[in-house]
Enzyme design. Sequence first.
Site, short mmCIF file in Angstrom:
data_model
loop_
_atom_site.label_atom_id
_atom_site.label_comp_id
_atom_site.label_asym_id
_atom_site.label_seq_id
_atom_site.Cartn_x
_atom_site.Cartn_y
_atom_site.Cartn_z
N ASP A 143 -4.79 0.79 -3.12
CA ASP A 143 -4.49 -0.16 -4.19
C ASP A 143 -4.78 0.50 -5.52
O ASP A 143 -5.72 1.31 -5.63
CB ASP A 143 -5.33 -1.43 -4.05
CG ASP A 143 -4.98 -2.23 -2.80
OD1 ASP A 143 -3.79 -2.24 -2.44
OD2 ASP A 143 -5.88 -2.83 -2.21
N ASP A 178 2.23 -5.02 -2.20
CA ASP A 178 1.70 -6.38 -2.41
C ASP A 178 2.57 -7.13 -3.41
O ASP A 178 2.83 -8.34 -3.25
CB ASP A 178 0.27 -6.32 -2.93
CG ASP A 178 -0.69 -5.66 -1.95
OD1 ASP A 178 -0.46 -5.77 -0.74
OD2 ASP A 178 -1.67 -5.04 -2.41
#
EC number: 3.4.23.36
Length: 217
Positions: A143, A178
């Site tokens: 991430d 995401d």
Amino acid sequence: MSLRKAYLIIFLVLAIDQFTKIYVKTNFFLGDMVPKDGWFRLYFIENEGMAWGTEIPGQYGKLILTVFRLLAVCGIGYWLNSAIKAKSSNYLIVAIALILAGAFGNIIDSVFYGVIFDDSHHQLATLFSDRPYGTWFHGKVVDMIYLPFVEDYLLPEWVPFWGGKQFTFFNAIFNVADSAISIGVGILIVFNKKAFHKEEEKPAVATPAENQTRSQE
């Protein structure tokens, strides 16, 4: 929308997702943030489990999560194929394609990253390292997108529960995969009626010759 166009959406999302992850993984130390302030930053972290860092406890927790993701992708892929065959709304097909691409993007991390990268702690990770940090199906999801629109804002004392404490609006750290999932779900919510609208079949228009035949009957 054709299956080819849906595949193109999936390919583009996966390409951008994996490019950004590999770039950050090989150019950032774990925990690095660039720039140090502002509303848009790259902040390299690794997610051990599900969204928001949630983990399934136990020795086989990570394996169970990865297998579940694989099964989910199979189900979403079947949904996409069915929607295209049924000539569903483009809203629905695009949404499913984005969700599928996002889910598959994070699966790539979980399945492969543990065996193609070495550790990112206090060093830049090496792609296709001979000393990988994990095993198959036990990779960590990368991430990096951090959007703190309001950071370290001191809430007034009168605010219930959080009064007098520092507050950061939108402190989630996520990735392109995401984002694709969130956009896909958002399309289904915002454009729900258009996404699940089914066009009624138009009655066949008779040709002049057919009309003449019917009148003679």
